[in-house]
Each structure stands twice: as structure tokens, then as C-alpha cells.
Design a protein around this motif. Sequence first.
Motif, PDB file in Angstrom:
ATOM      1  N   ILE A   7       0.850  -1.176   0.000  1.00  0.00           N
ATOM      2  CA  ILE A   7       0.000   0.000   0.000  1.00  0.00           C
ATOM      3  C   ILE A   7       0.891   1.232   0.000  1.00  0.00           C
ATOM      4  O   ILE A   7       1.842   1.316   0.775  1.00  0.00           O
ATOM      5  CB  ILE A   7      -0.910   0.033   1.246  1.00  0.00           C
ATOM      6  CG1 ILE A   7      -1.733  -1.252   1.355  1.00  0.00           C
ATOM      7  CG2 ILE A   7      -1.815   1.252   1.234  1.00  0.00           C
ATOM      8  CD1 ILE A   7      -1.214  -2.209   2.368  1.00  0.00           C
ATOM      9  N   ALA A   9       1.080   4.964   0.964  1.00  0.00           N
ATOM     10  CA  ALA A   9       0.365   5.837   1.885  1.00  0.00           C
ATOM     11  C   ALA A   9       1.164   7.104   2.126  1.00  0.00           C
ATOM     12  O   ALA A   9       2.399   7.092   2.093  1.00  0.00           O
ATOM     13  CB  ALA A   9       0.120   5.106   3.208  1.00  0.00           C
ATOM     14  N   LEU A  19      -5.298   3.429   7.635  1.00  0.00           N
ATOM     15  CA  LEU A  19      -5.135   2.208   6.847  1.00  0.00           C
ATOM     16  C   LEU A  19      -5.578   0.983   7.651  1.00  0.00           C
ATOM     17  O   LEU A  19      -6.347   0.158   7.159  1.00  0.00           O
ATOM     18  CB  LEU A  19      -3.664   2.100   6.453  1.00  0.00           C
ATOM     19  CG  LEU A  19      -3.252   1.059   5.449  1.00  0.00           C
ATOM     20  CD1 LEU A  19      -2.027   1.546   4.704  1.00  0.00           C
ATOM     21  CD2 LEU A  19      -2.965  -0.239   6.112  1.00  0.00           C
ATOM     22  N   TYR A  63      -6.708   4.134  -1.560  1.00  0.00           N
ATOM     23  CA  TYR A  63      -5.289   3.758  -1.504  1.00  0.00           C
ATOM     24  C   TYR A  63      -4.841   3.127  -2.814  1.00  0.00           C
ATOM     25  O   TYR A  63      -5.614   2.416  -3.461  1.00  0.00           O
ATOM     26  CB  TYR A  63      -5.024   2.764  -0.364  1.00  0.00           C
ATOM     27  CG  TYR A  63      -5.144   3.366   1.001  1.00  0.00           C
ATOM     28  CD1 TYR A  63      -4.076   4.046   1.573  1.00  0.00           C
ATOM     29  CD2 TYR A  63      -6.324   3.269   1.734  1.00  0.00           C
ATOM     30  CE1 TYR A  63      -4.175   4.599   2.837  1.00  0.00           C
ATOM     31  CE2 TYR A  63      -6.438   3.819   2.995  1.00  0.00           C
ATOM     32  CZ  TYR A  63      -5.362   4.482   3.538  1.00  0.00           C
ATOM     33  OH  TYR A  63      -5.470   5.030   4.783  1.00  0.00           O
TER      34      TYR A  63
END
Length: 140
Positions: A7, A9, A19, A63
Motif C-alpha cells: 500500500i 500511503a 489504513l 489507496y
Amino acid sequence: MIAQISIFAENRKGAMRKLTDVLGNAGIDIIALVTNDSAEFGIVRMIVSDPALAEKRLAQSGYMVHKDLVMAVDLEDRPGGLNRLLASIDESNTNIDYLYISYDRALSVPIAVIHSGDLEELEQCLKNQGYHVRSTGNFI
């Protein structure tokens, strides 16, 4: 091989909590996690109980998510265990891109999570040397 999600971020206060909130609300358990950061963004790599659902829910939450395969190998839980594994990897014709450590809570066994460009060759090499390579069904 094991499915891993990565992911992207923002590197700012509360980003990790947002998250994990998405995953928690979806009933997804985090099995292993490692983060790498830069000035503005970070990469969070995870092995989770339901990677397909995690990918879907995180994407729905905005995301950028990528799913790929990694290898999970049991380690000896004693000094030098990781070094012995790395020596075995050196004997193969492969290179590892990154590695992080997780832990099997039920069996009290440390696990090396490995990403490589040639997981099949690496898996065969390690199995030939007596290592236990985990599959999706026996990681958790």
C-alpha cells in the motif's frame, strides 16, 4: 507462495491508523507487516488473512494497492538462524529484493518473508536444503 499487499500511503500523522482502520472494519487480520518511508510517501507491505478483500477495501478507500507473491520460510529460532538462511540463498542463482521477519504465534516459529524475482527457483533451492517453505494455507 504467499499473497502480499503493498500500500502506498502518505507519510503523515494518522496515516497508518487510517489504513488499519479500513482493514479492521473489514474483519481482516494483519499477519505480518513492514513499512518503508520516504519524505512524502511510504510503502506498507502486509500479509493479511484475506488479501483479495484487503486489496478491494483499501482501493475503495482511495489507496494505491498492489498485490504480489512472496515466499515464507521457517527460520531456526537461535542466533545465526537468519544468517544460515541467507547463506543458503547465496548458494542459489537468485537475488532477494527484500526480506522481513514475521512470527508464527501458534507454533512459536520465526518466519522470513522474502521477495525475489525468481521465487520458484529460490523455493526449490531452499526445499532441497531442508527448509520448510510455507504456502497460503499454512501461513496462519
